[in-house]
Write a protein that holds these residues in place. Structure first.
Motif, PDB file in Angstrom:
ATOM      1  N   PRO A  91      -4.189   3.018 -13.998  1.00 53.31           N
ATOM      2  CA  PRO A  91      -2.721   3.091 -14.145  1.00 53.31           C
ATOM      3  C   PRO A  91      -1.970   2.493 -12.960  1.00 53.31           C
ATOM      4  N   SER A  92      -2.641   2.264 -11.818  1.00 52.50           N
ATOM      5  CA  SER A  92      -2.044   1.573 -10.688  1.00 52.50           C
ATOM      6  C   SER A  92      -3.122   0.716 -10.045  1.00 52.50           C
ATOM      7  N   GLU A  93      -2.696  -0.260  -9.272  1.00 47.73           N
ATOM      8  CA  GLU A  93      -3.664  -1.185  -8.672  1.00 47.73           C
ATOM      9  C   GLU A  93      -4.413  -0.501  -7.541  1.00 47.73           C
ATOM     10  N   ARG A  94      -5.729  -0.416  -7.667  1.00 49.07           N
ATOM     11  CA  ARG A  94      -6.587   0.172  -6.642  1.00 49.07           C
ATOM     12  C   ARG A  94      -7.773  -0.755  -6.394  1.00 49.07           C
ATOM     13  N   VAL A  95      -8.252  -0.756  -5.156  1.00 54.99           N
ATOM     14  CA  VAL A  95      -9.408  -1.568  -4.790  1.00 54.99           C
ATOM     15  C   VAL A  95     -10.473  -0.634  -4.219  1.00 54.99           C
ATOM     16  N   GLU A 132      -5.334   0.825   0.604  1.00 55.11           N
ATOM     17  CA  GLU A 132      -4.375   0.817   1.703  1.00 55.11           C
ATOM     18  C   GLU A 132      -4.750  -0.237   2.734  1.00 55.11           C
ATOM     19  N   LEU A 133      -6.041  -0.384   3.010  1.00 58.55           N
ATOM     20  CA  LEU A 133      -6.498  -1.402   3.952  1.00 58.55           C
ATOM     21  C   LEU A 133      -6.135  -2.797   3.457  1.00 58.55           C
ATOM     22  N   ARG A 134      -6.358  -3.058   2.172  1.00 59.57           N
ATOM     23  CA  ARG A 134      -6.013  -4.365   1.619  1.00 59.57           C
ATOM     24  C   ARG A 134      -4.492  -4.586   1.647  1.00 59.57           C
ATOM     25  N   ARG A 135      -3.730  -3.530   1.401  1.00 57.08           N
ATOM     26  CA  ARG A 135      -2.269  -3.664   1.433  1.00 57.08           C
ATOM     27  C   ARG A 135      -1.787  -4.005   2.840  1.00 57.08           C
ATOM     28  N   LEU A 136      -2.372  -3.343   3.851  1.00 57.04           N
ATOM     29  CA  LEU A 136      -1.989  -3.624   5.236  1.00 57.04           C
ATOM     30  C   LEU A 136      -2.383  -5.037   5.644  1.00 57.04           C
ATOM     31  N   GLU A 137      -3.551  -5.477   5.189  1.00 56.92           N
ATOM     32  CA  GLU A 137      -3.968  -6.849   5.498  1.00 56.92           C
ATOM     33  C   GLU A 137      -3.010  -7.858   4.871  1.00 56.92           C
ATOM     34  N   ARG A 138      -2.620  -7.596   3.624  1.00 54.17           N
ATOM     35  CA  ARG A 138      -1.687  -8.493   2.950  1.00 54.17           C
ATOM     36  C   ARG A 138      -0.323  -8.475   3.643  1.00 54.17           C
ATOM     37  N   MET A 139       0.110  -7.266   4.072  1.00 51.77           N
ATOM     38  CA  MET A 139       1.392  -7.141   4.754  1.00 51.77           C
ATOM     39  C   MET A 139       1.364  -7.888   6.091  1.00 51.77           C
ATOM     40  N   ARG A 140       0.246  -7.763   6.815  1.00 46.76           N
ATOM     41  CA  ARG A 140       0.132  -8.441   8.102  1.00 46.76           C
ATOM     42  C   ARG A 140       0.155  -9.957   7.910  1.00 46.76           C
ATOM     43  N   SER A 141      -0.554 -10.414   6.890  1.00 49.54           N
ATOM     44  CA  SER A 141      -0.575 -11.853   6.617  1.00 49.54           C
ATOM     45  C   SER A 141       0.814 -12.364   6.240  1.00 49.54           C
ATOM     46  N   ASP A 142       1.510 -11.597   5.381  1.00 51.93           N
ATOM     47  CA  ASP A 142       2.863 -11.990   4.988  1.00 51.93           C
ATOM     48  C   ASP A 142       3.807 -11.982   6.183  1.00 51.93           C
ATOM     49  N   PHE A 143       3.630 -10.968   7.053  1.00 50.28           N
ATOM     50  CA  PHE A 143       4.501 -10.850   8.220  1.00 50.28           C
ATOM     51  C   PHE A 143       4.349 -12.068   9.131  1.00 50.28           C
TER      52      PHE A 143
END
Length: 420
Positions: free
Chosen positions: A157-161, A191-202
């Motif tokens: 129901p939500s995106e999880r890795v 959460e780790l993948r989200r932070l990595e994506r956020m850092r890359s976007d930043f």
């Protein structure tokens, strides 16, 4: 026809039981006595029948075929998922499934039930997980006994890795089941993948924001050193633009440094007491020249008594300067910005900043506090925004254990509420 054959198969299976055989022998003895057969002959026949039944009862467990044993195991899933294995996985906070050698699910822990829902025992792993990667990995481990792992994504129901790992269970000899069991575990790295994506976007966004003014500065410098070297009017016009671009870079660097400092002390809650009434008056006075240039009036609706909260005064000044300045810039069409302070008994202290401008489309509201996120890039840059103001506000309020609540409708303005 199928129903009748099924009934006969069930009846034949029941008659193969030694106790059913013995019961029929007793019934036959009673019938023989009632039909006046010689009692001695009937007794001898009954004794022989009893011996045959006892022999069958003793030899049944030893002569049970492999298919029969597997069928019996499937009917009683708790026997091969040992109590020790069940208690161990129940104590873990990550989803765990216990599999048999045929790939069927023997048990799952509460974390797995929460993540994937209740999975009935004896169902094959493929009935819940259709990923070829997981199924091939489980099949290989069962065949070779070697552990394996892959990365697996769930979108509903939500995106999880997850990092999914399967390995043969190693249990004490007296607890080890035969055939062996296998543990399928799921480690959530969303959460780790989200932070990595956020850092890359930043990094990408920060580089872009710095590259644009730098490119402008370099272009103007090249022009001043070349074709406009002796053009006094070009010097005056270009120097003004260059100063504006340099100030833009300076604001961006200041905001980046501010975010970095806030992240370093995010876990440390402030312990000072701040009176919001005089502080908001100071913020209004400091923004009065900007509001006047934009044709906006800032109106405060304050309480007569003190409204004290626990916080860092300088950081809270930064929060309300950001929110009121944004309301003046983006809501200047409404010509007024209203600031309300509420301190009702039994309710949290709230400060609301309300503008009467064009409002914010609903699809943008959830992302307003993301770094470098803009509803309109053109409007933001024309109003000298860095795209980091609301991200700074969110970080400061998180440190103060406060929340930012945003309400808006297109054409009806926007309301930003700080709830302590």
């Amino acid at each position: 026809m199928n129903d009748h054959s099924s009934i006969w198969r069930i009846l034949a299976d029941r008659l193969r039981s030694p106790w059913a055989f013995l019961l029929m022998a007793c019934a036959a003895l009673v019938a023989a006595v009632l039909s006046e057969i010689d009692p001695l002959v009937a007794s001898v026949l009954w004794a022989l029948t009893l011996i045959v039944a006892l022999v069958r009862a003793g030899g049944r467990s030893h002569n049970e075929t492999v298919p029969e044993r597997l069928e019996r195991t499937a009917e009683q899933p708790a026997r091969d998922a040992t109590p020790l294995a069940r208690s161990l996985i129940a104590a873990l906070d990550q989803p765990i499934l216990i599999l048999r050698a045929d790939g069927n699910i023997a048990a799952q822990n509460p974390a797995a039930e929460k993540a994937f829902g209740m999975i009935a025992a004896n169902l094959h792993i493929s009935t819940r997980f259709r990923s070829p990667g997981i199924l091939d990995m489980v099949r290989e481990t069962i065949a070779t006994g070697e552990p394996n792992q892959i990365e697996h994504s769930e979108r509903l129901p939500s995106e999880r890795v997850y990092v999914v790992r399967v390995a043969q269970a190693e249990l004490p000899a007296d607890e080890a089941p035969q055939p062996p069991l296998y543990l399928l575990s799921f480690r959530d790295i969303s959460e780790l993948r989200r932070l990595e994506r956020m850092r890359s976007d930043f990094v990408a966004n920060a580089s872009h924001e710095l590259r644009t003014p730098l490119a402008s500065l370099r272009g103007f410098l090249e022009t001043l050193m070349g074709p406009a070297k002796n053009d006094a009017k070009a010097h005056e016009r270009f120097f003004g633009i260059m100063l504006e671009q340099a100030n833009r870079m300076s604001r961006l660097v200041d905001d980046l440094l501010s975010l970095s400092r806030l992240e370093l002390k995010a876990h440390i809650a402030p312990d000072e007491t701040v009176d919001l009434v005089p502080m908001l008056g100071h913020v209004r006075d400091s923004l009065a020249p900007l509001a006047s240039d934009l044709g906006v009036e800032i109106r405060l609706y304050m309480l007569q008594s003190k409204v004290e909260v626990t916080g860092d005064r300088d950081e809270l000044v930064q929060v309300f300067e950001n929110l009121i300045e944004n309301a003046c810039k983006y809501g200047q069409d409404g010509e007024t910005v209203d600031v309300y302070v509420r301190n009702e008994d039994g309710q949290p202290v709230e400060v609301s900043i309300v503008d009467h401008g064009p409002g914010i489309p609903a699809e943008h509201l959830p992302r307003l506090t993301e770094r470098f996120y803009r509803v309109s890039v053109t409007d933001s840059r024309s109003k000298k925004g860095t795209g980091l103001g609301l991200a700074i506000v969110k970080h400061i309020l998180t440190r103060h254990r406060a929340r930012l609540v945003v309400k808006s409708e297109e054409g009806k303005g926007a309301e930003f509420t700080v709830r302590f």
